[in-house]
Design an enzyme around this catalytic site. Structure first.
Site, PDB file in Angstrom:
ATOM      1  N   HIS A  46     -20.482   6.411   5.463  1.00  0.00           N
ATOM      2  CA  HIS A  46     -19.244   6.507   6.245  1.00  0.00           C
ATOM      3  C   HIS A  46     -18.242   7.448   5.569  1.00  0.00           C
ATOM      4  O   HIS A  46     -17.393   7.027   4.775  1.00  0.00           O
ATOM      5  CB  HIS A  46     -18.648   5.104   6.406  1.00  0.00           C
TER       6      HIS A  46
ATOM      7  N   HIS B 253     -15.568  10.849   6.265  1.00  0.00           N
ATOM      8  CA  HIS B 253     -14.889  11.803   7.156  1.00  0.00           C
ATOM      9  C   HIS B 253     -14.737  13.111   6.388  1.00  0.00           C
ATOM     10  O   HIS B 253     -13.923  13.192   5.467  1.00  0.00           O
ATOM     11  CB  HIS B 253     -13.521  11.246   7.576  1.00  0.00           C
TER      12      HIS B 253
ATOM     13  N   ARG C  42     -13.915  16.016   7.735  1.00  0.00           N
ATOM     14  CA  ARG C  42     -12.817  16.780   8.371  1.00  0.00           C
ATOM     15  C   ARG C  42     -13.182  18.200   8.767  1.00  0.00           C
ATOM     16  O   ARG C  42     -12.325  18.936   9.240  1.00  0.00           O
ATOM     17  CB  ARG C  42     -11.568  16.821   7.474  1.00  0.00           C
TER      18      ARG C  42
ATOM     19  N   ASN D 132     -15.632  12.377  14.164  1.00  0.00           N
ATOM     20  CA  ASN D 132     -14.259  12.574  14.663  1.00  0.00           C
ATOM     21  C   ASN D 132     -13.560  13.769  14.017  1.00  0.00           C
ATOM     22  O   ASN D 132     -12.464  13.668  13.484  1.00  0.00           O
ATOM     23  CB  ASN D 132     -13.421  11.291  14.535  1.00  0.00           C
TER      24      ASN D 132
ATOM     25  N   ASP E 134     -16.364   6.587  15.640  1.00  0.00           N
ATOM     26  CA  ASP E 134     -15.494   5.982  14.615  1.00  0.00           C
ATOM     27  C   ASP E 134     -14.105   6.619  14.557  1.00  0.00           C
ATOM     28  O   ASP E 134     -13.945   7.824  14.664  1.00  0.00           O
ATOM     29  CB  ASP E 134     -16.121   6.086  13.231  1.00  0.00           C
TER      30      ASP E 134
ATOM     31  N   HIS F  97     -16.685   1.152  15.460  1.00  0.00           N
ATOM     32  CA  HIS F  97     -15.330   0.844  14.961  1.00  0.00           C
ATOM     33  C   HIS F  97     -14.788  -0.183  15.952  1.00  0.00           C
ATOM     34  O   HIS F  97     -14.499   0.162  17.101  1.00  0.00           O
ATOM     35  CB  HIS F  97     -14.526   2.149  14.986  1.00  0.00           C
TER      36      HIS F  97
ATOM     37  N   HIS G 163     -16.757  -0.823   8.680  1.00  0.00           N
ATOM     38  CA  HIS G 163     -15.567  -1.342   7.979  1.00  0.00           C
ATOM     39  C   HIS G 163     -15.073  -2.711   8.483  1.00  0.00           C
ATOM     40  O   HIS G 163     -13.935  -2.845   8.950  1.00  0.00           O
ATOM     41  CB  HIS G 163     -14.433  -0.311   7.972  1.00  0.00           C
TER      42      HIS G 163
ATOM     43  N   ASP H 106     -15.649   4.786   3.904  1.00  0.00           N
ATOM     44  CA  ASP H 106     -14.715   5.227   4.950  1.00  0.00           C
ATOM     45  C   ASP H 106     -13.751   6.258   4.354  1.00  0.00           C
ATOM     46  O   ASP H 106     -12.535   6.239   4.614  1.00  0.00           O
ATOM     47  CB  ASP H 106     -13.952   4.046   5.565  1.00  0.00           C
TER      48      ASP H 106
ATOM     49  N   HIS I 248      -6.442  12.659   3.903  1.00  0.00           N
ATOM     50  CA  HIS I 248      -5.259  13.156   4.612  1.00  0.00           C
ATOM     51  C   HIS I 248      -4.407  13.943   3.619  1.00  0.00           C
ATOM     52  O   HIS I 248      -4.379  13.618   2.423  1.00  0.00           O
ATOM     53  CB  HIS I 248      -4.412  12.003   5.162  1.00  0.00           C
TER      54      HIS I 248
HETATM   55  O1  DOR Z   1      -8.170   4.342   8.378  1.00  0.00           O
HETATM   56  C1  DOR Z   1      -8.981   4.977   9.037  1.00  0.00           C
HETATM   57  N1  DOR Z   1      -8.995   6.323   9.046  1.00  0.00           N
HETATM   58  N2  DOR Z   1      -9.845   4.292   9.806  1.00  0.00           N
HETATM   59  C2  DOR Z   1     -10.663   4.918  10.663  1.00  0.00           C
HETATM   60  O2  DOR Z   1     -11.417   4.242  11.343  1.00  0.00           O
HETATM   61  C3  DOR Z   1     -10.612   6.393  10.842  1.00  0.00           C
HETATM   62  C4  DOR Z   1     -10.076   7.036   9.629  1.00  0.00           C
HETATM   63  C5  DOR Z   1      -9.739   8.494   9.816  1.00  0.00           C
HETATM   64  O3  DOR Z   1     -10.512   9.214  10.434  1.00  0.00           O
HETATM   65  O4  DOR Z   1      -8.708   8.920   9.269  1.00  0.00           O
END
Ligand code: DOR
Length: 428
Positions: free
Chosen positions: A60, A62, A64, A94, A151, A178, A231, A306, A310
């Site tokens: 899991h 991301h 980006r 995503n 997700d 999710h 999660h 997960d 950011h």
């Molecule tokens: O906190 C999260 N951020 N939960 C998620 O399910 C998606 C993720 C994100 O893509 O930032």
């Protein structure tokens, strides 16, 4: 290249092994444990006092990319991964645009072919992650999608979810979900519990998660397929999943290090620091304890990070406008070892199973084993290395960890992917 990892404690859940032995790697493959003869060109690496395990698998992540490369790219995520002992990462759909076509799956493989770790893409369940129409599953499977997930968002339409599971049954690949009833969670910032009552901040009730899990377990009964719940955050969710497993339903689930180690009270204590904001939210202590219990009794199948990078300008904001999500690749294993293995809550074999062998099995990936002939994805751990989590030293592009300043006692010192050393801090 030929390497002999000499004198380490080898822990391999796929073979039930936990003992001191040498490990011979020839080119891309594990040759054998305790080889009878050692090739002349073998480079001998002294790993005595260290632990040698199958490379970790994070199901899991991301990454980006495409679209938000300022937060992370496949390249930087893979650097963070190998520094944290992960030889395989599974990337969520995503992105911007989402990974919802065969071409985009191929694009992720192309980027992954240049990354330090193995990279496997998940395809979106619905076109554009819009929740209205199923994406082209068969095409994406042909291009190499290892699972499907929207997700970041739930699949609210029950009919679509039923059909997604039916395809999952035909194609034999899992749907990762999710679970969030967005009507219940709307505007919610934190767990609906003690801290939301004290503060007046809008809460997300546990039922936003459990009601969707209950629905999907019901659909699984009529559609077949493979359901994996991402999660999981609440005690009641664990109870539902445990019961479903007892009744023979093909469901698996994962929990994250942050839900295993933190509860809602840290948000209050930190005066609502946004580094503790994520979805699902940190819940009550009894929920946290139930997740840990699930690791022990098998209700929980895997630990996944997960990893949700950011940028500072998106995260370092007042709680209610900060983006949800935390990163985890560079801290997950050390946290689990320090807080659960050292504390004798989990055996070393179980911890490694949860972070390597089990996620590989859920997604049917060629990973999670040090058996002869396996791909040589190997992680070497120093179980007596004290360090302090310092986000400024991360390989990830982002810094949004809730574990800054934590003292950990265990460090990944070497990571080998397909027989190549891609991370090396081993001082022998
Ligand atoms: O906190 C999260 N951020 N939960 C998620 O399910 C998606 C993720 C994100 O893509 O930032």
């Amino acid at each position: 290249m030929t390497y002999l990892l000499k004198g380490g404690r080898i822990i391999d859940p796929s073979q039930g092994i936990d003992r001191i032995a040498d490990l011979l790697i020839i080119d891309e493959l594990i040759d054998s444990m305790e080889p009878k003869s050692i090739p002349k060109d073998a480079e001998i690496i002294d790993v005595s006092e260290k632990i040698v395990i199958p490379g970790l698998v994070d199901m899991h992540v991301h990454s980006r990319e495409p679209g938000e490369e300022y937060k992370e790219t496949i390249e930087t995520a893979s650097k963070a991964a190998v520094a944290g002992g992960f030889t395989t990462i599974v990337t969520m759909a995503n992105t911007k645009p989402p990974i919802d076509t065969a071409d985009r799956i191929t694009f992720i493989y192309k980027l992954g072919s240049e990354a330090l770790s193995n990279v496997y893409p998940v395809g979106a369940v619905t076109k554009g992650l819009a929740g209205r129409e199923l994406a082209e599953f068969a095409d994406m499977v042909e291009a190499g999608a290892v699972a499907f997930s929207d997700d970041g968002r739930p699949i609210e339409n029950s009919e679509l979810m039923r059909n997604a599971l039916a395809y999952s049954s035909q194609l034999e690949i899992p749907i990762l979900v999710h679970e969030e009833d967005t009507l219940l969670s709307e505007q919610g910032q934190i767990h609906e519990g003690e801290v939301s009552s004290i503060s007046g901040m809008k809460g997300i009730p546990t039922q936003a998660e459990t009601s969707m899990i209950a629905r999907d377990l019901g659909l699984l009964k009529i559609s077949g397929g493979k359901l994996h719940i991402q999660h999981v955050s609440a005690a009641e969710s664990i109870d539902l999943i445990r019961d479903a497993k007892t009744n023979g339903l093909p469901v698996t689930c994962e929990v994250t290090p942050h839900h295993l180690l933190l509860n809602e009270m840290i948000i209050l204590k930190s005066n609502f620091h946004s580094k503790y904001k994520m979805l699902p939210p940190l819940r009550g202590e009894e929920d946290r304890e139930a997740l840990v219990e699930g690791l022990i009794d098998g209700a929980v199948d895997a630990i996944a990070t997960d990893h949700a990078p950011h940028a500072v300008f998106e995260k370092d904001n007042p709680f209610d406008i900060s983006l949800p999500g935390v990163i985890g690749l560079e801290t997950a294993f050390a946290l689990i070892w320090t807080k659960f293995v050292r504390e004798e809550i989990l055996t070393p074999l179980r911890a490694i199973e949860l972070m390597s062998t089990a996620p590989a099995k859920i997604l049917d990936l060629p990973a999670g084993s040090l058996g002869s002939g396996s791909i040589a994805d190997v992680t070497v751990i120093d179980p007596n290395h004290l360090w302090t989590v310092d986000p400024s030293k991360f390989f990830s592009k982002s810094r949004n960890t809730p574990f800054e300043g934590w003292e950990l006692n265990c460090k990944v010192v070497m990571t080998i992917v397909k027989g190549k050393i891609v991370f090396n801090e081993l001082i022998s």
